[in-house]
Design an enzyme around this catalytic site. Structure first.
Site, PDB file in Angstrom:
ATOM      1  N   GLY A   1       0.808  -1.219   0.000  1.00 45.82           N
ATOM      2  CA  GLY A   1       0.000   0.000   0.000  1.00 45.82           C
ATOM      3  C   GLY A   1       0.835   1.260   0.000  1.00 45.82           C
ATOM      4  N   LYS A   2       2.110   1.130  -0.375  1.00 44.98           N
ATOM      5  CA  LYS A   2       2.979   2.312  -0.388  1.00 44.98           C
ATOM      6  C   LYS A   2       2.931   3.030  -1.741  1.00 44.98           C
ATOM      7  CE  LYS A   2       6.223   0.132   2.865  1.00 44.98           C
ATOM      8  NZ  LYS A   2       7.463  -0.676   2.928  1.00 44.98           N
ATOM      9  N   ILE A   3       2.709   2.273  -2.782  1.00 39.53           N
ATOM     10  CA  ILE A   3       2.656   2.825  -4.140  1.00 39.53           C
ATOM     11  C   ILE A   3       1.324   2.390  -4.751  1.00 39.53           C
ATOM     12  CG2 ILE A   3       3.675   2.642  -6.469  1.00 39.53           C
ATOM     13  CD1 ILE A   3       5.472   4.242  -4.648  1.00 39.53           C
TER      14      ILE A   3
END
Lengths: 292, 292, 292, 292
Positions: B246-248
């Site tokens: 869920g970082k990018i």
């Protein structure tokens, strides 16, 4: 390493061993047998092993996968290793709960914070690197501790009204004080990054305070890395380069091993175990634990 | 990057650009033209350029050299780049002098410290990344600031009786507050290390506070790196892997460029200069400067 | 390279340029402007560009894909480049058809084979590296020619009853004869592999024949590579190492560029184009074409 | 590998093992125990071990050395390994002497040449990879044989009036005939380069001859490499990529090990030795030896 130090007839210290990157069981073994005197770690190394210690699991999978599908199921990927995001958060919440029990009006070094966390984990009978180090009086420094689940955990505490102060300068101060008390040091780098530079820079700080007559580079050095010298960074640089800076002694022995640590470290630990029956004496760092 | 963000019709923010590693002139150019909104840097990147800014020089030499001989002449080597150790110390002393003017009973974030240093350098008409960023209201975060000449400089101040408190949690807090105020973010990683992870983790912190409905991954992403994905570390990992965390965003555009930044960054900056005449508007982070 | 050679006042030869790996348009440009005197190539470099020259196409895709699905649709993948297997076979069949027109009772060097193929392609107005080299009298050596579509193509011809004999020793003989006729050589390695070693070994062969007084290492050398010296292989080894073997002159200039050739070669070609208006004279290798 | 093949109930072949790069003792062990059915090698791997077999020695030294000084003493360097140039020439002359005993009016495959050399070495009681393979009926292919001391040796013979013809197409033909006779293949790549591609392309040749219904990719595959996939070359490419080409079966098992072979191969051989007591049966390739 050990053997070398003994051969030197040194009777004070020897074998500061600094670490980062995973391999929990191997590290536990090395700490319990005091092949490590001081551990310098990344945050991931000593937080992600807590995930397992409190009941979580890592899974091996394929690096060729649809990551949007993983996201949907909240599975986090590290190349070919998978973990349940809910277990990751459980670990972060565990640390956050601990942090809310700390003092707010005190500046902590990472060493101090990890000493208290190790005590807490040890009392709860949770076996992991931080608790094993606590039980064996091995201080752990984690200069970039907030670049990991620790940072997230402590921000959660702060947002819930409990601000812990993690002072970076105190880390530099305490690690320098360790170096000031020993006659001779050896270093083992597993990977590079901040822990490597943090450990290298200890060797040059005394010089700035006391002048070039007091140059005390690390005498013995081993590095296991997958980085390369030609990129010019500190992680991949050679010990020859470090000699120019006064960080590594031109008179000591040093070996660079270009290999993934998950392959090289178990071989190294095994060989150490076979060749060194026991360390006769090792430095006492309990004075650090009394440091506020 | 810019172009993409505009196409989205976003009118709040775009193009958070986070950086580490050298290339001072290129960075100055990017800051002055506000192609960078927020800079996340290593300590070396923003201290070693001060060495030059106050009169020192770097020399190109051979990586095949007798380093014990260099040590004798107090010349420090970075692969094929040489520098005079006395000039390095002059830079550290410069920072140490500045640090002795700071408050002792205050917890500084690295952003806050570098804002004040930028002001100081700007008043002295010393042109470097930190002063240029100050003049253009671009905040700089340096999460592992003590892993560099800054750490040495501030320890010198401490040993001379002036303790500055550099609180790591405050860095996490402030960078999260930046992310909370913007609608959409793009990131450019020059190298990896702590700055990359620090920037990536911002994207997941909000989720922990507010739940999975509030997932705000970085939408646009570029990485220039000489590391490789198969080692499993954060520096070399792909943006696909980051999607699982869920970082990018799986819906944004991302490009990985496996190249030395000293080759790739000037090409990128040049192309940006040719294709983007000016940024219509850019986020205002002056509220951060008022943060204590 | 050129400039250096001229500065030496040499009026016989200069700038043997040996190549492998793709970049067809750039190579065509370099050949047409005679920045290359002799080309040493992999088989893929000079066969896969024929695929495009006769109407095929390469596509850019993602390296994260289900390859079993690609197989089902007969799409071949090179990391993030895709090609239609049927177009690949069309290229192989094209070469196979050409091979069936060659003599069966003759031992061909790769240089000789590629000269005739270049003539054939040129007559058919098919523009590719092999035909451009033919038109500009630039000999191409391809020591491992059968490790590519060429090998497959010629086996097809053999199974259909037409055996072409591709003698490896003849390649070594002819390349040595080229070296015997020139006073001074410069080499540019794009990648490593067999073409690099084949070119390096030319420099040591004369010594064995004529004794150490006749040591004729390459004087100028450039290498663009993504390999690293520490693995000990020939592809990544430094020119310093090559000095010990007598392959590279300790008195010449050499540069190693650790970069992907698709980034570095266009920059190099562009710079060459800007700085060198024309080559005054270049060696005549037409005698080689008359070699049987 | 072995175990897998047996589990498949195959009673024809199993475990074609193809090799390149050094580790002579390990390879001898693997050949003698028939863990290798067919060996595909670089020229260096099977020539430089003859140097030792006939009395020469390799020395370990430093990669940081003055190579012009080494040249003066005729010491050749491979990263941190040194060898006496005179011993290297002795090896080349040994092979050259052997070559002068071969027929001049015959086209040799490398397999055929190495079979005869193995016989010669075996009769002289010289123990090396080539003679051990001969004694155990393991054919060796060396597609780029002239890119090594073999090429130099055979050119010396040619210049002294004795021309041996080493036909490359015959290598492709013979290796394809091996593949045509077996039901199922497994491959182990130590490094990459020409041997890897030569072995991979065998799997696609039959298709061209007989159509897509006859797709026979390698079922089991292991690769030990220090190369990386992102450069797009064949040496570092993944087995997933090879699936798209029909070179590797999507239904078989494959493992990529990113490691220096001098570390990984001994571990692999040791594990094989512990887990496999003996191979029940292995393919008979004596028909190849009768091939002219």
């Amino acid at each position: 390493l050990e053997t070398d130090a003994k051969r030197e007839g040194s009777d004070h210290l020897y074998g500061l061993l600094w670490f980062n990157e995973h391999n929990r069981n191997v590290e536990d073994h090395l700490i319990e047998n005091r092949f490590i005197d001081v551990l310098v770690s990344t945050g991931a190394n000593i937080s992600e092993d807590i995930l397992e210690a409190i009941g979580g699991t890592y899974w091996q999978g394929s690096p060729q996968v649809d990551d949007a599908e993983l996201l949907k199921h909240r599975i986090d990927r590290f190349y070919d290793v998978y973990v349940d995001e809910m277990e990751y958060r459980r670990m972060e919440n565990f640390i956050s709960d601990f942090a809310r029990g700390l003092k707010q009006n005190h500046a902590y070094s990472s060493r101090e914070f990890l000493h208290l966390l190790g005590k807490h984990l040890s009392e709860m009978k949770i076996k992991c690197i931080v608790s094993t180090a606590y039980e064996n009086n091995v201080p752990i420094f984690c200069p970039a501790i907030c670049d990991s689940g620790y940072g997230i955990a402590m921000l959660l505490a702060k947002r819930q009204g409990h601000s812990v102060n993690m002072d970076r300068i105190k880390d530099v101060d305490e690690s320098t004080r360790v170096a000031e008390r020993v006659k001779q040091t050896g270093v083992i780098y597993i990977g590079g990054g901040v822990p490597k530079n943090f450990t290298q820079q200890v060797a040059v700080i005394l010089t700035l305070e006391e002048g070039d007559h007091n140059l005390t580079p690390h005498k013995y050095a081993v590095q296991i890395t997958t980085d390369s010298p030609q990129w010019g960074g500190l992680s991949g640089c050679t010990f020859e380069e470090a000699v120019s800076w006064g960080k590594i002694s031109p008179n000591g022995r040093h070996v660079q091993c270009y290999c993934d640590a998950t392959i090289a470290l178990p071989i190294l630990a095994h060989a150490l175990d076979e060749s060194v029956s026991n360390r006769r004496n090792h430095p006492d760092f309990t004075w650090l634990s009394n440091t506020k």
